[in-house]
Motif scaffolding. Structure first.
Motif, PDB file in Angstrom:
ATOM      1  N   ILE A  44       0.837  -1.203   0.000  1.00  0.00           N
ATOM      2  CA  ILE A  44       0.000   0.000   0.000  1.00  0.00           C
ATOM      3  C   ILE A  44       0.872   1.253   0.000  1.00  0.00           C
ATOM      4  N   VAL A  45       1.970   1.225   0.793  1.00  0.00           N
ATOM      5  CA  VAL A  45       2.856   2.396   0.827  1.00  0.00           C
ATOM      6  C   VAL A  45       3.568   2.547  -0.519  1.00  0.00           C
ATOM      7  N   SER A  66       3.972   3.224  10.591  1.00  0.00           N
ATOM      8  CA  SER A  66       2.707   2.550  10.301  1.00  0.00           C
ATOM      9  C   SER A  66       2.103   3.105   9.005  1.00  0.00           C
ATOM     10  N   PRO A  67       1.443   2.269   8.189  1.00  0.00           N
ATOM     11  CA  PRO A  67       0.812   2.762   6.956  1.00  0.00           C
ATOM     12  C   PRO A  67      -0.223   3.844   7.213  1.00  0.00           C
ATOM     13  N   VAL A  95      -0.591   7.451   5.260  1.00  0.00           N
ATOM     14  CA  VAL A  95      -1.771   7.984   4.569  1.00  0.00           C
ATOM     15  C   VAL A  95      -2.057   9.414   5.022  1.00  0.00           C
ATOM     16  N   ILE A  96      -1.952   9.655   6.347  1.00  0.00           N
ATOM     17  CA  ILE A  96      -2.224  11.008   6.858  1.00  0.00           C
ATOM     18  C   ILE A  96      -1.214  12.005   6.283  1.00  0.00           C
ATOM     19  N   ALA A  97       0.072  11.622   6.253  1.00  0.00           N
ATOM     20  CA  ALA A  97       1.097  12.513   5.692  1.00  0.00           C
ATOM     21  C   ALA A  97       0.856  12.770   4.219  1.00  0.00           C
ATOM     22  N   ILE A 115      -9.215   9.456  -3.489  1.00  0.00           N
ATOM     23  CA  ILE A 115      -8.155   8.445  -3.522  1.00  0.00           C
ATOM     24  C   ILE A 115      -7.651   8.139  -2.121  1.00  0.00           C
ATOM     25  N   MET A 116      -7.454   9.184  -1.302  1.00  0.00           N
ATOM     26  CA  MET A 116      -6.896   8.924   0.027  1.00  0.00           C
ATOM     27  C   MET A 116      -7.921   8.270   0.935  1.00  0.00           C
TER      28      MET A 116
END
Lengths: 106, 164
Positions: free
Chosen positions: A35-36, B25-26, B30-32, B64-65
């Protein structure tokens, strides 16, 4: 506010988007979570978008902004399909680690 | 004034992009990433591309996010920090990323430069201009992209469906 196109030289945008692209490349090589890795690909797409918009603004040509619009469409489609693939892989191997997806590597 | 806004936005963009790569952590990634997308939208506003700034916020930060966040929560990835590569591979990744930046920098430095003729007031990024371009010259790619989106919808449903 004064015109930002006059007070910021275009080279700064070239520098910023190449730095952003290299951070994306480094993230793809650096991380093991799929995912990353997908997010880092998004980062690279965004750096190219930023460069296209800056060139189109400085050259006063709206074609670049239309291209960015199409890049966004393709990115949205790519993310939807990519995340569906990740979910269906997770159902089979119960992991999003890139090293657990090497069945094609025989 | 405008250049200070540019510097602040660039610092936010670069730092949040780095945090996407290096967060444990993923979820934090995502937040960044959302912060990074908002600062890029700020760059678009600074470049007088208001239409693209709005579309960028709606499509990227909005759709998307949320999709990424949804998948991270669905797969329960925010529990344990994920393992990273071995030390050798990490150093190799950092070196190759840095080398690529160096190559880009040197090629930009040695290439020939021209000058842009800048107008007093720039309005090509407004909805009126972009819309006229989109529906006159680029009407065929615009229609084809709707077919692409339809195929992406069908493909993602087929892929994510649980097989019986």
């Amino acid at each position: 506010m004064e015109n930002a196109l006059v007070s910021v030289p275009h080279n700064w945008y070239l520098l910023l988007s190449s730095l952003l692209f290299c951070i994306g490349v480094m993230g793809v090589l650096f991380r093991r979570n799929v995912i990353v890795i997908l997010m880092c690909i998004e980062l690279m797409l965004n750096s190219v978008n930023l460069l296209l918009v800056s060139f189109s603004a400085y050259a006063q040509n709206a074609d670049g902004q239309v291209f960015v619009f199409f890049v966004m469409v393709v990115a949205a489609a790519e993310v939807a399909v990519g995340l569906a693939l990740i979910v269906s892989i997770y159902r089979n191997v119960a992991s999003t680690d890139i090293d657990s997806m090497k069945k094609l590597k025989w | 004034m405008a250049q200070y806004i540019f510097y602040a936005l660039s610092i936010v963009t670069i730092l949040s992009a780095l945090y996407v790569v290096f967060a444990k952590s993923p979820m934090y990634s995502v937040i960044a990433m959302i912060v990074c997308f908002f600062s890029i939208a700020g760059h678009y506003v600074l470049l007088n591309a208001q239409f693209l700034a709005i579309v960028h916020v709606i499509v990227y930060a909005g759709a998307i996010m949320v999709l990424f966040l949804f998948v991270v929560m669905l797969l329960n990835l925010n529990q344990e920090p994920d393992k990273s590569h071995g030390k050798l591979l990490r150093v190799a990744a950092a070196i190759s990323g840095g080398m690529l930046f160096l190559v880009l920098l040197l090629s930009l430095n040695t290439s020939e430069t021209g000058t842009f003729i800048l107008p007093e007031k720039s309005d090509i990024g407004l909805v009126e201009h972009v819309g006229k371009k989109l529906f006159n010259e680029y009407v065929l790619p615009f229609e084809i992209s709707s077919v692409l989106l339809l195929s992406a919808i069908i493909g993602s449903v087929v892929l994510a469906k649980k097989e019986s």
